[in-house]
Design an enzyme around this catalytic site. Structure first.
Site, short mmCIF file in Angstrom:
data_model
loop_
_atom_site.label_atom_id
_atom_site.label_comp_id
_atom_site.label_asym_id
_atom_site.label_seq_id
_atom_site.Cartn_x
_atom_site.Cartn_y
_atom_site.Cartn_z
CB THR A 1 -0.93 0.01 1.22
OG1 THR A 1 -1.72 -1.18 1.21
CG2 THR A 1 -1.85 1.22 1.20
CD GLN B 1 -2.16 5.78 -0.76
OE1 GLN B 1 -2.09 6.91 -1.23
NE2 GLN B 1 -3.31 5.19 -0.53
CB CYS C 1 -9.45 -9.75 7.01
SG CYS C 1 -8.36 -8.60 7.88
N PRO D 1 15.76 9.39 10.24
CG PRO D 1 16.76 11.44 9.79
CD PRO D 1 16.87 10.24 10.68
#
Length: 451
Positions: free
Chosen positions: A16, A20, A44, A275
């Site tokens: 994902t 994105q 799921c 970072p």
């Protein structure tokens, strides 16, 4: 600015995030490494494939390496394991599991989505009886193959959480005699005891043997299970559903901070203490929406939201994460159980002052066929009505009502203002005063009494 972005792990977190990032950044190089064969599938849905509710295995797959390359220009390398992160040099060491070859890959930004391991207790005789976990497609296929080839008649599930109860339903669906072994006094430990009682009764009504305050201590040579209560049990196989442990070995080796929940510590932008390295999904530690305390929630919605937050920051369009309530829902035979925010137990542990409003009523107009009871508990601040958490158990409409409460929490709507919500009404769906409207009216009286 064109970057080289490497992603470790697929599924809800890694796949994902990569997708994105590509939506926001058309130029950067994105490479994803996945140790297993599959990169994007519906975790799921796996219990329902085992239970023959979902009949098409392929329907669980959302994307393939080929589709990622063709549609998103993202390179995916399956059966590749990242074994080292050299942070000063910003270089990964990768092992091709098919050829055993080791090679290196540099990065500008790195995203970790390693997921979690299913926890399996170290018990005497554990290898005597067929034992399974359910975490990935390989696990699902292994269980399905065992059932098809050996036609077992009984099983024991160790753990009464989400996976345990979903599998209890699905194993029962295919004709197995199911025992659930739960070490605490209730199933679904995130809900209040009075709500769990509805589940206990319903499980027993559907033929599940529920063994509470009981733990598995070992397996005898004749496949007899020894329980802490002294009871003995014989079944054909075991399923362990006692939780997961975050996969943090690689992160820990690289010197990234591991938090008190056992997850990789991230900030509001999903950055680790380095970072240039981000982390999302089941392996990370974020914070609680209400308390701002460390929290780890290994569920799909958090992974997807965290992916968006990480991608936005990597692309230079930062959006901050607001924390987690731990909202969850599960189907247990003909009941639905849902929860969000703080439970009674959590509030007591935090020594927070709270009130609880309870209500039970029909899911829709009683004169319309099919109305089912719904039980609601909402915990709130007795001074201003701030909603701390809620749980709902019942028939139709549990999902929409827990989602309304989540929306109220995020929007700062106090519990007594639920009475003012103009909910939709038609006899098949609700009543002129919805169950949540009534919760609001009841809560108003409770708040007034504290003044």
């Amino acid at each position: 600015m064109k970057q080289k972005i490497l992603v470790i792990g697929g599924v809800a977190g890694g796949a994902t995030t990569a997708s994105q990032i590509r939506k926001l950044d058309k130029e950067s190089t994105i490479i994803m490494f996945e140790k297993d064969e599959y990169i994007s599938f519906g975790n799921c849905g796996m219990p329902y494939y085992i239970g023959d509710i979902i009949t098409e295995r392929d329907s669980l797959f959302a994307a393939t390496p080929q589709s990622f390359k063709e549609k998103k220009n993202i390179e995916v390398r399956t059966r590749h394991e990242v074994i080292d992160i050299n942070r000063p040099s910003k270089i990964l060491t990768i092992k091709n599991l098919q050829t055993e070859e080791l090679y290196e890959e540099s990065y500008d930004k790195l995203l970790l989505a390693p997921g979690a391991y299913p926890f399996v207790p170290d018990l005497p005789g554990i290898g005597i009886i067929p034992s399974f976990t359910l975490r990935n497609i390989e696990d699902m296929d292994y269980i399905k193959q065992y059932i098809n080839e050996h036609t077992p008649s009984s099983c024991a599930i160790v753990g009464g959480g989400f996976i345990g109860l979903e599998m209890a339903e699905n194993f029962t669906q295919i004709g197995l005699d199911v025992h659930v072994i739960e070490r605490s006094e209730q199933v679904m430990k995130m809900i209040d005891p009075s709500m769990a009682e509805h589940l206990h009764e319903h499980l027993k009504e559907n033929g599940v043997h529920l063994l509470l305050n009981s733990s598995l201590e070992g397996i005898e040579s004749d496949r007899t299970l020894k329980l802490s209560t002294g009871e003995q049990l014989k079944v054909d196989f075991l399923l362990f559903a006692v939780g997961v442990k975050p996969k943090v070995d690689l992160a820990e080796k690289a010197g990234l901070t591991i938090g008190e929940t056992g997850g990789i510590v991230t900030n509001e932008f999903m950055q680790t203490n380095d970072p240039n390295i981000y982390a999302v999904g089941d392996a990370i530690q974020t914070f609680h929406f209400h308390l701002q305390t460390p929290k780890r929630v290994p569920l799909a919605w958090p992974a997807h939201r965290q992916s968006y937050i990480a991608a936005k920051h990597i692309a230079g369009e930062p959006v901050s994460f607001k924390g987690l309530l731990g909202t969850s829902i599960a189907k247990v035979f003909h009941l639905t159980v849902a929860a969000t925010g703080l439970s009674e137990k959590a509030l007591n542990q935090m020594e927070m002052e709270y009130k609880t409003v309870e209500h039970s009523g029909k899911s829709h107009a009683g004169y319309y066929p099919g109305a089912e009871y719904v039980y609601i508990r909402v915990h709130f601040n007795p001074l201003d009505g701030k909603i701390y958490g809620a749980q709902i158990v019942g028939g139709d409409g549990v999902d929409k009502r827990i989602d309304v409460i989540v929306t109220a929490i995020y929007g700062g709507i106090p519990v007594h203002e639920l009475q003012a919500l103009e909910t939709s009404y038609s006899p098949p769906y609700s009543s002129p005063k919805d169950l949540l409207n009534i919760v609001g009216y009841k809560a108003e009286d409770m708040i007034q009494k504290t003044k």
